[in-house]
Design a protein around this motif. Structure first.
Motif, short mmCIF file in Angstrom:
data_model
loop_
_atom_site.label_atom_id
_atom_site.label_comp_id
_atom_site.label_asym_id
_atom_site.label_seq_id
_atom_site.Cartn_x
_atom_site.Cartn_y
_atom_site.Cartn_z
N ARG A 89 -7.60 21.27 -7.63
CA ARG A 89 -8.62 20.24 -7.39
C ARG A 89 -8.57 19.85 -5.92
N CYS A 90 -9.73 19.61 -5.35
CA CYS A 90 -9.83 19.44 -3.90
C CYS A 90 -9.59 17.98 -3.47
N GLU A 98 0.13 32.05 4.85
CA GLU A 98 0.47 31.91 3.44
C GLU A 98 -0.17 30.66 2.85
N ARG A 99 -0.15 29.57 3.61
CA ARG A 99 -0.81 28.34 3.13
C ARG A 99 -2.29 28.59 2.92
N PHE A 100 -2.93 29.21 3.89
CA PHE A 100 -4.35 29.51 3.79
C PHE A 100 -4.65 30.32 2.54
N GLU A 101 -3.85 31.36 2.29
CA GLU A 101 -4.10 32.21 1.13
C GLU A 101 -3.91 31.45 -0.17
N ARG A 102 -2.91 30.60 -0.23
CA ARG A 102 -2.69 29.83 -1.46
C ARG A 102 -3.84 28.88 -1.71
N VAL A 103 -4.34 28.25 -0.66
CA VAL A 103 -5.44 27.30 -0.84
C VAL A 103 -6.69 28.00 -1.37
N ILE A 104 -6.98 29.21 -0.87
CA ILE A 104 -8.22 29.88 -1.29
C ILE A 104 -8.08 30.63 -2.60
N ARG A 117 -6.82 9.25 -18.02
CA ARG A 117 -7.00 10.38 -18.94
C ARG A 117 -6.08 11.55 -18.62
N GLY A 118 -5.31 11.43 -17.56
CA GLY A 118 -4.39 12.50 -17.18
C GLY A 118 -3.88 12.26 -15.78
N VAL A 119 -2.92 13.07 -15.36
CA VAL A 119 -2.36 12.96 -14.01
C VAL A 119 -2.34 14.35 -13.39
N TYR A 120 -2.80 14.45 -12.15
CA TYR A 120 -2.82 15.72 -11.42
C TYR A 120 -1.68 15.71 -10.41
N GLN A 121 -0.77 16.67 -10.55
CA GLN A 121 0.43 16.72 -9.70
C GLN A 121 0.22 17.52 -8.42
N GLY A 122 -0.88 18.26 -8.32
CA GLY A 122 -1.09 19.11 -7.15
C GLY A 122 -0.49 20.48 -7.35
N GLN A 123 -0.71 21.36 -6.38
CA GLN A 123 -0.21 22.73 -6.45
C GLN A 123 0.89 22.95 -5.42
N PRO A 124 1.96 23.68 -5.78
CA PRO A 124 3.00 24.00 -4.80
C PRO A 124 2.49 25.03 -3.80
N GLY A 150 -18.56 23.88 -2.71
CA GLY A 150 -17.24 24.39 -2.39
C GLY A 150 -16.84 24.18 -0.95
N SER A 151 -17.64 23.48 -0.17
CA SER A 151 -17.30 23.29 1.25
C SER A 151 -16.07 22.41 1.42
N ASP A 152 -15.76 21.57 0.43
CA ASP A 152 -14.51 20.80 0.51
C ASP A 152 -13.31 21.73 0.41
N ARG A 153 -13.43 22.78 -0.39
CA ARG A 153 -12.36 23.76 -0.52
C ARG A 153 -12.19 24.53 0.80
N THR A 154 -13.31 24.84 1.45
CA THR A 154 -13.26 25.50 2.76
C THR A 154 -12.57 24.62 3.78
N LEU A 155 -12.91 23.33 3.78
CA LEU A 155 -12.28 22.39 4.71
C LEU A 155 -10.78 22.33 4.50
N ILE A 156 -10.33 22.26 3.26
CA ILE A 156 -8.90 22.18 2.99
C ILE A 156 -8.20 23.45 3.46
N ALA A 157 -8.83 24.60 3.28
CA ALA A 157 -8.25 25.85 3.77
C ALA A 157 -8.13 25.84 5.29
N GLU A 158 -9.13 25.29 5.95
CA GLU A 158 -9.07 25.24 7.42
C GLU A 158 -8.00 24.26 7.89
N LEU A 159 -7.85 23.15 7.20
CA LEU A 159 -6.76 22.23 7.52
C LEU A 159 -5.41 22.92 7.34
N ALA A 160 -5.27 23.71 6.28
CA ALA A 160 -4.01 24.39 6.00
C ALA A 160 -3.65 25.39 7.10
#
Length: 296
Positions: A158-159, A147-153, A131-138, A182-192
């Motif tokens: 999509r997580c 800077e990575r942390f700020e962009r992620v939050i 139904r679509g393709v997600y390319q991700g965010q730069p 939203g804890s998956d979003r928190t995890l991704i920010a911590e990984l970043a």
């Protein structure tokens, strides 16, 4: 010798798509993996499907829980069992193209600064139709960690990186999956904070959207909290934006950077708070009498 990758699949009542997901894992061109499965007290045919596949594949190690422990614990309990240096959570309703593991592992092997790798993603429905393709965010591979942390939050995304291939030692140093929306979003920010997040082409991952998906099935905040942790079923709900704020602050503190090192992250977090979208949500949650926001 330990495997190259640990795949961890937490599931509860996933008979509808589990067989398809397991078949896509078994078809990977990179075969040096172990598959850990935790059946969270399913009441459908989930355990029978797991046993069927386990009988054919010695790489599968499965366990069935007698009591529903919630999605957060079912995810997190598999992490300490991992034997491989790389780790990937798998969902019972997603599909991997044959080269997914090989592509992500190759990218991580080639870049020591990368801590998590994913690929562009096909958005599929219950019939596997795209139904679509997600390319991700730069910006998730920026050299500067703050800077990575700020962009992620701050940047809507999509997580999907939560289902990418990660470095196990980096993952275990995070707060893993919290029992809140939203804890998956928190995890991704911590990984970043700890390294770059890769997003590869071509499209090798299928993210399924269907009526039984948790994000569609558990819309009410109390019900969603209980999905993460059944003990929260009768607890006063916490404003999700406020709880995510606390999660970000906890991630910064876990990094152990001291005040000077933490300052750029807290400055980024202050800009997140001041943003119109989040400020408005936090105000609405504060005014909602049924929400307990005294968590700070």
């Amino acid at each position: 010798m330990p495997p190259s990758v640990t795949i961890a699949l937490p599931v509860r009542n996933g008979e509808n798509f589990l067989g398809r997901a397991l078949s896509s894992i078994a078809s990977q061109t990179l075969t040096d993996y172990e598959l850990l499965i935790s059946d969270n007290a399913s009441t459908d045919r989930t355990w029978a499907i797991i046993q069927q596949h386990g009988a054919l594949d010695p790489r599968i190690r499965a366990e069935r829980l007698d009591e529903n422990v919630g999605a957060a614990e079912n995810f997190n309990r598999l992490v300490p069992k991992a034997r491989a240096p790389l780790f990937k959570w798998a969902s019972h309703d997603d599909v991997l193209a044959q080269g997914f593991l090989a592509a992500c592992v190759g990218a991580l092997d080639a870049d020591a600064g990368m801590v998590c790798c994913h690929t562009t993603t096909a958005l599929i429905d219950a019939t596997d139709a795209v139904r679509g393709v997600y390319q991700g965010q730069p910006g998730f591979a920026e050299a500067d960690a703050a800077e990575r942390f700020e962009r992620v939050i701050t940047v809507p995304h999509r997580c999907f990186h939560a289902f990418g291939v990660m470095r196990t030692d980096v993952l275990t140093a995070t707060g893993l999956i919290g029992a809140y929306t939203g804890s998956d979003r928190t995890l991704i920010a911590e990984l970043a904070m700890r390294g770059t997040l890769g997003m590869l082409e071509p499209t090798l991952f299928g993210r399924r959207d269907h009526a039984e998906a948790s994000i569609r099935k558990h819309v009410d905040e109390r019900e969603r909290a209980a999905w993460f942790d059944p003990k929260l079923e009768n607890a006063p709900p916490v404003g999700p934006t406020w709880r995510r704020l606390l999660g970000y602050a906890e991630a910064i503190e876990r990094a152990g950077l001291g005040w000077t090192g933490s300052r750029p992250y807290y400055e980024a977090l202050s800009r997140w708070i001041a943003g119109r979208q989040h400020a408005g949500r936090m105000k609405r949650e504060m005014l909602a009498k049924e929400l307990a926001v005294d968590i700070l």
